[in-house]
Motif scaffolding. Structure first.
Motif, PDB file in Angstrom:
ATOM      1  N   UNK A   1       5.416   2.290   5.113  1.00  0.00           N
ATOM      2  CA  UNK A   1       4.488   2.799   4.107  1.00  0.00           C
ATOM      3  C   UNK A   1       4.969   2.397   2.722  1.00  0.00           C
ATOM      4  N   UNK A   2       4.002   2.281   1.801  1.00  0.00           N
ATOM      5  CA  UNK A   2       4.336   1.936   0.423  1.00  0.00           C
ATOM      6  C   UNK A   2       3.429   2.696  -0.538  1.00  0.00           C
ATOM      7  N   UNK A   3       4.034   3.369  -1.510  1.00  0.00           N
ATOM      8  CA  UNK A   3       3.275   4.105  -2.517  1.00  0.00           C
ATOM      9  C   UNK A   3       3.168   3.267  -3.786  1.00  0.00           C
ATOM     10  N   UNK A   4       1.998   3.316  -4.401  1.00  0.00           N
ATOM     11  CA  UNK A   4       1.799   2.558  -5.636  1.00  0.00           C
ATOM     12  C   UNK A   4       0.729   3.251  -6.472  1.00  0.00           C
ATOM     13  N   UNK A   5       0.549   2.790  -7.688  1.00  0.00           N
ATOM     14  CA  UNK A   5      -0.527   3.352  -8.521  1.00  0.00           C
ATOM     15  C   UNK A   5      -1.060   2.255  -9.422  1.00  0.00           C
ATOM     16  N   UNK A   6      -2.317   2.445  -9.826  1.00  0.00           N
ATOM     17  CA  UNK A   6      -3.004   1.525 -10.725  1.00  0.00           C
ATOM     18  C   UNK A   6      -3.323   2.293 -11.992  1.00  0.00           C
ATOM     19  N   UNK A   7      -2.622   1.984 -13.062  1.00  0.00           N
ATOM     20  CA  UNK A   7      -2.806   2.723 -14.307  1.00  0.00           C
ATOM     21  C   UNK A   7      -4.233   2.592 -14.839  1.00  0.00           C
ATOM     22  N   UNK A   8      -4.793   1.406 -14.737  1.00  0.00           N
ATOM     23  CA  UNK A   8      -6.128   1.175 -15.286  1.00  0.00           C
ATOM     24  C   UNK A   8      -7.179   2.006 -14.568  1.00  0.00           C
ATOM     25  N   UNK A   9      -6.974   2.219 -13.275  1.00  0.00           N
ATOM     26  CA  UNK A   9      -7.947   2.968 -12.482  1.00  0.00           C
ATOM     27  C   UNK A   9      -7.569   4.429 -12.306  1.00  0.00           C
ATOM     28  N   UNK A  10      -6.406   4.817 -12.820  1.00  0.00           N
ATOM     29  CA  UNK A  10      -5.910   6.196 -12.631  1.00  0.00           C
ATOM     30  C   UNK A  10      -5.934   6.586 -11.165  1.00  0.00           C
ATOM     31  N   UNK A  11      -5.476   5.686 -10.334  1.00  0.00           N
ATOM     32  CA  UNK A  11      -5.533   5.890  -8.894  1.00  0.00           C
ATOM     33  C   UNK A  11      -4.176   5.568  -8.283  1.00  0.00           C
ATOM     34  N   UNK A  12      -3.768   6.369  -7.331  1.00  0.00           N
ATOM     35  CA  UNK A  12      -2.547   6.115  -6.586  1.00  0.00           C
ATOM     36  C   UNK A  12      -2.933   5.743  -5.161  1.00  0.00           C
ATOM     37  N   UNK A  13      -2.050   5.034  -4.499  1.00  0.00           N
ATOM     38  CA  UNK A  13      -2.342   4.521  -3.162  1.00  0.00           C
ATOM     39  C   UNK A  13      -1.181   4.796  -2.210  1.00  0.00           C
ATOM     40  N   UNK A  14      -1.512   4.810  -0.937  1.00  0.00           N
ATOM     41  CA  UNK A  14      -0.498   4.823   0.104  1.00  0.00           C
ATOM     42  C   UNK A  14      -0.911   3.762   1.123  1.00  0.00           C
ATOM     43  N   UNK A  15      -0.205   2.656   1.114  1.00  0.00           N
ATOM     44  CA  UNK A  15      -0.442   1.599   2.082  1.00  0.00           C
ATOM     45  C   UNK A  15       0.364   1.919   3.332  1.00  0.00           C
ATOM     46  N   UNK A  16      -0.321   2.018   4.459  1.00  0.00           N
ATOM     47  CA  UNK A  16       0.327   2.402   5.707  1.00  0.00           C
ATOM     48  C   UNK A  16       0.168   1.264   6.713  1.00  0.00           C
ATOM     49  N   UNK A  17       1.286   0.700   7.108  1.00  0.00           N
ATOM     50  CA  UNK A  17       1.295  -0.394   8.076  1.00  0.00           C
ATOM     51  C   UNK A  17       2.018   0.044   9.348  1.00  0.00           C
ATOM     52  N   UNK A  18       1.812  -0.710  10.399  1.00  0.00           N
ATOM     53  CA  UNK A  18       2.469  -0.436  11.687  1.00  0.00           C
ATOM     54  C   UNK A  18       2.325   1.026  12.075  1.00  0.00           C
ATOM     55  N   UNK A  19       1.122   1.507  12.002  1.00  0.00           N
ATOM     56  CA  UNK A  19       0.874   2.925  12.254  1.00  0.00           C
ATOM     57  C   UNK A  19       1.177   3.303  13.689  1.00  0.00           C
ATOM     58  N   UNK A  20       1.667   4.524  13.845  1.00  0.00           N
ATOM     59  CA  UNK A  20       2.032   5.065  15.141  1.00  0.00           C
ATOM     60  C   UNK A  20       1.211   6.321  15.412  1.00  0.00           C
ATOM     61  N   UNK A  21       1.029   6.694  16.672  1.00  0.00           N
ATOM     62  CA  UNK A  21       0.288   7.931  16.965  1.00  0.00           C
ATOM     63  C   UNK A  21       0.884   9.146  16.262  1.00  0.00           C
ATOM     64  N   UNK A  22       2.189   9.167  16.075  1.00  0.00           N
ATOM     65  CA  UNK A  22       2.828  10.307  15.400  1.00  0.00           C
ATOM     66  C   UNK A  22       2.540  10.354  13.902  1.00  0.00           C
ATOM     67  N   UNK A  23       1.871   9.332  13.371  1.00  0.00           N
ATOM     68  CA  UNK A  23       1.433   9.378  11.974  1.00  0.00           C
ATOM     69  C   UNK A  23       0.106  10.118  11.814  1.00  0.00           C
ATOM     70  N   UNK A  24      -0.500  10.515  12.918  1.00  0.00           N
ATOM     71  CA  UNK A  24      -1.752  11.257  12.864  1.00  0.00           C
ATOM     72  C   UNK A  24      -1.557  12.569  12.125  1.00  0.00           C
ATOM     73  N   UNK A  25      -2.356  12.767  11.076  1.00  0.00           N
ATOM     74  CA  UNK A  25      -2.216  13.965  10.242  1.00  0.00           C
ATOM     75  C   UNK A  25      -3.281  13.947   9.159  1.00  0.00           C
ATOM     76  N   UNK A  26      -3.414  15.082   8.494  1.00  0.00           N
ATOM     77  CA  UNK A  26      -4.165  15.126   7.241  1.00  0.00           C
ATOM     78  C   UNK A  26      -3.199  14.749   6.127  1.00  0.00           C
TER      79      UNK A  26
END
Length: 126
Positions: free
Chosen positions: A67-92
């Motif tokens: 996983x990788x966290x990032x943000x875009x200042x211009x858009x006032x938005x933060x992101x969470x890029x999630x790769x290689x997802x596993x069933x145990x990542x299931x959640x809210x």
């Protein structure tokens, strides 16, 4: 301050998703922002955090390298890029913000975050 998370969905194991969290109401340059998650029947747990102004990010051991966290200042938005997802990542997944720059050792403490978005559900099928 308002946070709105979106981008969840159903994905197969090994796949990727990118969560977004749109922030509004304040200038976020001094904030610390984070993602937490809560699986059914489990307590909310820390996923990742970083200061809006930049610098090192913190990750839970279970997601580091995937996983990788990032943000875009211009858009006032933060992101969470999630790769290689596993069933145990299931959640809210919840985005959160603290109105100050937390020290690194405090990044994972949910009590430090005064602003929370609504959850966005991620389901990883095996």
């Amino acid at each position: 301050v308002q946070l709105q998370a979106y981008g969840g969905g159903v994905v197969q194991a090994g796949g990727s998703l990118r969560l977004s969290c749109a922030a509004s109401g304040r200038t976020f340059s001094s904030f610390t922002v984070a993602w937490f998650r809560q699986a059914p029947g489990k307590e909310r747990e820390f996923v990742a955090a970083t200061r809006w102004s930049g610098g090192s990010a913190a990750y839970a051991d279970s997601v580091r390298g995937r996983f990788s966290i990032s943000r875009d200042n211009a858009k006032n938005t933060m992101y969470l890029q999630m790769n290689s997802l596993k069933p145990e990542d299931t959640a809210a997944y919840y985005c959160a913000a603290a109105s100050r720059g937390l020290i690194f050792s405090m990044f994972a403490r949910s009590s430090e975050y005064g602003y929370w978005g609504q959850g966005t559900l991620v389901t990883v099928s095996s």
